[in-house]
Scaffold this active site. Structure first.
Site, short mmCIF file in Angstrom:
data_model
loop_
_atom_site.label_atom_id
_atom_site.label_comp_id
_atom_site.label_asym_id
_atom_site.label_seq_id
_atom_site.Cartn_x
_atom_site.Cartn_y
_atom_site.Cartn_z
N ASN A 9 0.88 -1.08 0.05
CA ASN A 9 -0.13 0.16 -0.06
C ASN A 9 1.15 0.93 0.03
O ASN A 9 1.51 1.43 1.01
CB ASN A 9 -0.78 -0.20 1.33
CG ASN A 9 -1.78 1.10 1.37
OD1 ASN A 9 -1.72 2.12 0.28
ND2 ASN A 9 -2.42 1.28 2.49
N TRP A 10 1.04 1.85 -1.07
CA TRP A 10 1.87 3.09 -1.27
C TRP A 10 1.45 4.25 -0.56
O TRP A 10 2.22 5.05 -0.42
CB TRP A 10 2.13 3.20 -2.80
CG TRP A 10 2.86 2.39 -3.64
CD1 TRP A 10 3.34 1.30 -3.21
CD2 TRP A 10 3.18 2.36 -5.02
NE1 TRP A 10 4.08 0.34 -4.18
CE2 TRP A 10 4.08 1.25 -5.16
CE3 TRP A 10 3.44 3.52 -5.71
CZ2 TRP A 10 4.39 0.98 -6.59
CZ3 TRP A 10 3.62 3.20 -7.29
CH2 TRP A 10 4.49 2.00 -7.54
N LYS A 11 0.19 4.09 -0.11
CA LYS A 11 -0.24 5.43 0.35
C LYS A 11 -0.20 6.71 -0.56
O LYS A 11 -0.16 6.49 -1.88
CB LYS A 11 0.09 5.66 1.88
CG LYS A 11 0.04 4.32 2.79
CD LYS A 11 0.05 4.38 4.11
CE LYS A 11 -0.35 3.16 4.77
NZ LYS A 11 -0.04 3.23 6.18
N HIS A 97 -9.28 1.21 4.99
CA HIS A 97 -8.20 1.37 5.80
C HIS A 97 -8.46 2.32 6.71
O HIS A 97 -9.28 3.35 6.70
CB HIS A 97 -7.14 1.99 4.76
CG HIS A 97 -5.78 1.99 5.37
ND1 HIS A 97 -5.07 3.10 6.20
CD2 HIS A 97 -4.86 1.34 5.06
CE1 HIS A 97 -4.00 2.58 6.61
NE2 HIS A 97 -3.58 1.37 6.00
N GLU A 99 -6.78 4.85 7.99
CA GLU A 99 -6.64 6.19 7.48
C GLU A 99 -7.85 6.80 6.94
O GLU A 99 -8.17 8.13 6.98
CB GLU A 99 -5.23 6.30 6.90
CG GLU A 99 -3.99 6.02 7.48
CD GLU A 99 -2.93 5.63 6.74
OE1 GLU A 99 -2.93 5.58 5.56
OE2 GLU A 99 -2.01 4.88 7.38
N GLU A 169 -5.23 -4.83 10.49
CA GLU A 169 -4.63 -3.67 10.71
C GLU A 169 -4.61 -3.11 12.06
O GLU A 169 -5.26 -2.08 12.07
CB GLU A 169 -4.40 -2.62 9.67
CG GLU A 169 -4.13 -3.39 8.26
CD GLU A 169 -3.39 -2.31 7.34
OE1 GLU A 169 -2.27 -2.71 6.82
OE2 GLU A 169 -4.00 -1.24 7.18
N GLY A 175 2.61 2.14 10.88
CA GLY A 175 3.56 3.15 10.78
C GLY A 175 4.20 3.92 12.08
O GLY A 175 5.01 4.89 12.21
N SER A 215 3.55 -2.12 10.45
CA SER A 215 4.82 -2.05 10.76
C SER A 215 5.63 -3.40 10.44
O SER A 215 6.60 -3.99 11.00
CB SER A 215 5.35 -1.71 12.26
OG SER A 215 4.85 -0.38 12.43
N GLY A 236 2.69 -1.08 4.43
CA GLY A 236 3.00 0.18 4.11
C GLY A 236 4.35 0.66 3.80
O GLY A 236 4.79 0.71 2.77
N GLY A 237 4.81 1.25 4.62
CA GLY A 237 6.31 1.95 4.63
C GLY A 237 7.22 1.01 3.92
O GLY A 237 7.98 1.39 2.81
P1 13P Z 1 3.03 0.37 7.64
O1 13P Z 1 3.60 -0.86 7.28
O2 13P Z 1 3.94 1.39 7.33
O3 13P Z 1 2.98 0.28 9.33
O4 13P Z 1 1.46 0.67 7.24
C1 13P Z 1 0.59 -0.46 7.41
C2 13P Z 1 -0.43 -0.25 6.44
O5 13P Z 1 -1.42 0.91 6.93
C3 13P Z 1 -0.81 -0.70 5.32
O6 13P Z 1 -2.04 -0.47 4.73
#
Ligand code: 13P
Length: 252
Positions: A9-11, A97, A99, A169, A175, A215, A236-237
């Protein structure tokens, strides 16, 4: 055997040129490898979708968006419909998600509507759920996730449920560098599979892919993925770094 998936997930990261270059590198890496039983998905911002669909054509990587509109079409300035996403060549969309739930006030009813529209457009849905830190600390994590699934997903038919991937999640792990322990992930994943089994039957539950996100990185992925109900990750990251993302796919 159910499918394993690692989805990036590149966000809101990478401009168009950066995203095309990065997707090309990931695509080339996996194109030359023998096909394993792990499906890799890149969930990119909307602007990348059609360009990356071209790059991925004929390869092994799948493409997804990170959100879609809650309407089919019309005067909804700034929105992108599930049908539009599908028309780019993408096959997946992330819905729910944390967010989106937190920053855009998306509630279970809205997420249910988006899920139905996405499935109706022929997309597969990666449906996210997970508790915030206070809910875990007060022992409400299971009931929170139960509500999210009941209200977001459980109006679907069994046939529709086959097009769903669930991503657990925990919001406190996203994050933050804090990861759920493999045991915490397993407990929740097993609980989710049990709920799906009660509602849709054991066959449906056994074939449901449930991803862990929060994470996840090369140093902890293998441990988390070793649990019987953890079928991969939503990353994510670490999905923005080629070596890290590839290492996580290989851990799965
Ligand atoms: P991180 O891997 O950066 O914690 O993010 C997880 C995430 O929100 C994937 O959708």
């Amino acid at each position: 055997m159910r499918k394993k998936i690692v989805a990036g997930n590149w966000k809101m990261n990478m401009n168009l040129a950066e995203g095309l270059k990065f997707a090309g590198e990931i695509d080339r890496y996996f194109r030359d490898k023998p096909k394993g039983n792990v499906e890799v998905i890149l969930c990119t911002p909307y602007i990348h979708l059609s360009g990356i669909a071209e790059i991925l054509r004929g390869g092994k990587i799948f493409l997804g968006a990170q959100n879609c509109a809650a309407e089919v079409s019309g005067a909804f300035t700034g929105e992108v419909s599930a049908g539009m996403i599908k028309s780019t060549g993408a096959e997946f969309v992330i819905i729910g998600h944390s967010e989106r739930r937190t920053y855009y006030n998306e509630d279970d009813t809205l997420l249910n509507k988006k899920t139905i529209l996405a499935l109706g457009s022929g997309l597969k849905v990666v449906f996210c759920c997970g508790e915030v830190v206070g809910e875990r600390e007060s022992g409400k994590h299971l009931s929170v996730v139960k509500r999210q699934l009941e209200e977001g997903l459980f109006s679907l038919s069994e046939k529709e449920m086959e097009e769903i991937v669930i991503a657990y999640e925990p919001v406190w792990a996203i994050g933050t560098g804090l990861t759920a322990t493999p045991w915490q992930a397993q407990e929740m994943h097993q609980y989710i599979r049990g709920l799906v089994s009660e509602k849709y039957g054991k066959g449906c539950a056994d074939s449901l892919t449930i991803l862990y996100g929060g994470s996840c990185k090369p140093s902890n992925a293998a441990d988390i993925f070793s649990k019987p109900d953890v079928d991969g990750g939503l990353i994510g990251g670490a999905s923005l770094k080629k070596e890290d993302f590839i290492a996580i796919v290989e851990a799965a």
